[in-house]
Design a protein around this motif. Structure first.
Motif, short mmCIF file in Angstrom:
data_model
loop_
_atom_site.label_atom_id
_atom_site.label_comp_id
_atom_site.label_asym_id
_atom_site.label_seq_id
_atom_site.Cartn_x
_atom_site.Cartn_y
_atom_site.Cartn_z
N GLN A 55 0.90 -1.17 0.14
CA GLN A 55 -0.03 -0.33 0.02
C GLN A 55 0.87 1.19 0.19
OE1 GLN A 55 -2.49 0.93 3.57
NE2 GLN A 55 -4.18 1.80 2.18
N LEU A 56 0.54 2.10 -0.84
CA LEU A 56 1.15 3.35 -0.66
C LEU A 56 0.54 4.31 0.22
CD1 LEU A 56 1.65 4.86 -4.32
CD2 LEU A 56 3.22 4.41 -2.64
N LEU A 57 1.11 4.85 1.47
CA LEU A 57 0.52 5.60 2.54
C LEU A 57 1.29 7.09 2.19
CD1 LEU A 57 -0.69 5.76 5.20
CD2 LEU A 57 1.21 5.26 6.21
N VAL A 58 0.52 7.92 1.74
CA VAL A 58 1.28 9.40 1.40
C VAL A 58 1.06 10.22 2.56
CG1 VAL A 58 0.72 11.13 -0.01
CG2 VAL A 58 0.42 9.04 -1.00
N GLY A 59 2.45 10.46 2.81
CA GLY A 59 2.49 11.63 4.07
C GLY A 59 3.84 12.33 3.67
N GLY A 60 3.68 13.70 4.26
CA GLY A 60 4.99 14.44 3.96
C GLY A 60 4.62 15.64 3.25
N GLY A 61 4.09 16.74 3.86
CA GLY A 61 3.60 17.91 3.17
C GLY A 61 2.31 17.75 2.57
N LEU A 62 1.25 16.57 2.99
CA LEU A 62 0.02 16.50 2.39
C LEU A 62 -0.90 17.41 2.78
CD1 LEU A 62 -1.59 14.33 0.88
CD2 LEU A 62 -1.88 13.07 3.18
N ARG A 63 -1.62 17.77 1.79
CA ARG A 63 -2.60 18.61 2.20
C ARG A 63 -4.11 18.09 1.66
NH1 ARG A 63 1.03 22.01 -0.32
NH2 ARG A 63 -0.55 22.60 -1.88
N LEU A 64 -5.01 18.79 2.17
CA LEU A 64 -6.38 18.20 1.61
C LEU A 64 -6.66 18.36 0.32
CD1 LEU A 64 -8.56 19.48 4.70
CD2 LEU A 64 -8.46 17.04 3.95
N GLU A 65 -6.05 19.53 -0.36
CA GLU A 65 -6.35 19.68 -2.07
C GLU A 65 -5.76 18.46 -2.71
OE1 GLU A 65 -3.54 23.20 -0.91
OE2 GLU A 65 -5.08 22.06 0.17
N HIS A 66 -4.84 17.87 -2.14
CA HIS A 66 -4.09 16.82 -2.81
C HIS A 66 -5.03 15.46 -2.85
CE1 HIS A 66 0.12 18.36 -1.13
NE2 HIS A 66 -0.05 18.66 -2.54
N VAL A 67 -6.02 15.52 -2.14
CA VAL A 67 -6.69 14.06 -2.01
C VAL A 67 -7.42 13.85 -3.10
CG1 VAL A 67 -8.27 13.05 -0.49
CG2 VAL A 67 -6.62 14.29 0.67
N PRO A 68 -8.10 14.48 -3.70
CA PRO A 68 -8.69 14.10 -5.13
C PRO A 68 -7.82 13.60 -6.10
CG PRO A 68 -9.71 16.28 -4.41
CD PRO A 68 -8.45 16.05 -3.41
N ILE A 69 -6.76 14.08 -6.17
CA ILE A 69 -6.00 13.57 -7.27
C ILE A 69 -5.32 12.36 -6.77
CG2 ILE A 69 -3.79 14.35 -8.40
CD1 ILE A 69 -4.09 17.28 -7.40
N LEU A 70 -4.80 12.19 -5.66
CA LEU A 70 -4.32 10.78 -5.41
C LEU A 70 -5.27 9.79 -5.08
CD1 LEU A 70 -2.27 12.40 -2.41
CD2 LEU A 70 -1.36 11.20 -4.52
N THR A 71 -6.61 9.89 -4.73
CA THR A 71 -7.74 9.15 -4.67
C THR A 71 -8.17 8.50 -6.08
OG1 THR A 71 -9.37 10.83 -4.23
CG2 THR A 71 -8.35 9.65 -2.51
#
Length: 231
Positions: free
Chosen positions: A177-193
């Motif tokens: 599983q890719l667990l994304v963290g490190g400067g993660l912001r809410l606006e990144h979520v739609p692109i990542l999901t």
């Protein structure tokens, strides 16, 4: 319907753990000393958090700032003590001086974990060759997650790498599983999901008052709502 995304929150103490759980965290990462980007907490802290909450938690195995393994014998002993205190999952990652994975160190620690599940942390973002690192670690018992921003500089820089790695899910070295963290912001979520990424890790984002303040149940709940809305 895709499964619910995993939300992992950094907890420094039982107060953090309770707020994170109340806000909807699925899992905790237990560390101390965020000035050094997170080191191994005390056994007493881990036992106290384990007693306070029933959600999964992963304990950092890292003795000093940087990505050298240091005293392996001590790390093995600490991991054993953590397991006796109720820890069942861990976070680790070691590099050699050239930026390659320190496979001997990782293998020795993993042998001591005896099948426990673990995350290879953001040392991957400092690796000289991410793909080589993944292939060298492929098949190690218990490795089920990579915590990564895609770049040492954070998610803003690492987004193309994260999306490329997500597209390789299932290939040798890319099953985890890719667990994304490190400067993660809410606006990144739609692109990542949208790319199929279903693991998110927050530290500072769960603490509106900064690292000197506690985890905010409300901040965690905001992330939970966005993740659930986007899944």
């Amino acid at each position: 319907m895709s499964k619910r995304a995993v939300l992992e929150v950094i907890a420094l103490d039982a107060e953090d753990a309770l707020a994170a759980r109340a806000g909807g965290a699925d899992r905790l990462e237990l560390v101390t000393d965020m000035a050094a980007d997170g080191l191994t907490p005390s056994v007493a802290t881990v036992a106290g958090i384990r007693a306070a909450v029933d959600i999964p938690l992963r304990v950092m195995l890292r003795l000093a700032d940087g990505f050298a393994a240091g005293d392996l014998g001590r790390l093995v002993r600490i991991a054993h003590e953590m397991r006796e205190a109720g820890a069942e999952e861990f976070v680790l990652g070691f590099l050699d001086a050239d930026g390659g994975v320190d496979l001997a160190a990782v293998e020795r620690i993993v042998e001591g974990l005896d099948g426990c599940r673990w995350t290879f942390h953001r040392a991957i973002d400092r690796a000289a060759d991410r793909d080589a690192l993944r292939k060298q670690l492929d098949g190690l018992p218990g490795l089920d997650t990579y915590l990564t921003a895609g770049s040492a500089a954070g998610v803003d820089d690492g987004l193309p790498t994260l999306l490329a790695e997500a597209a390789r899910r299932g290939e040798p070295g890319y099953e985890q599983q890719l667990l994304v963290g490190g400067g993660l912001r809410l606006e990144h979520v739609p692109i990542l999901t949208a790319a199929g990424i279903d693991g998110f890790h927050i530290g500072g984002a769960a603490r509106p008052g900064g690292w000197d303040g506690p985890v905010s149940e409300r901040a965690v709940a905001e992330w939970r709502a966005v993740l659930d809305g986007g899944s």
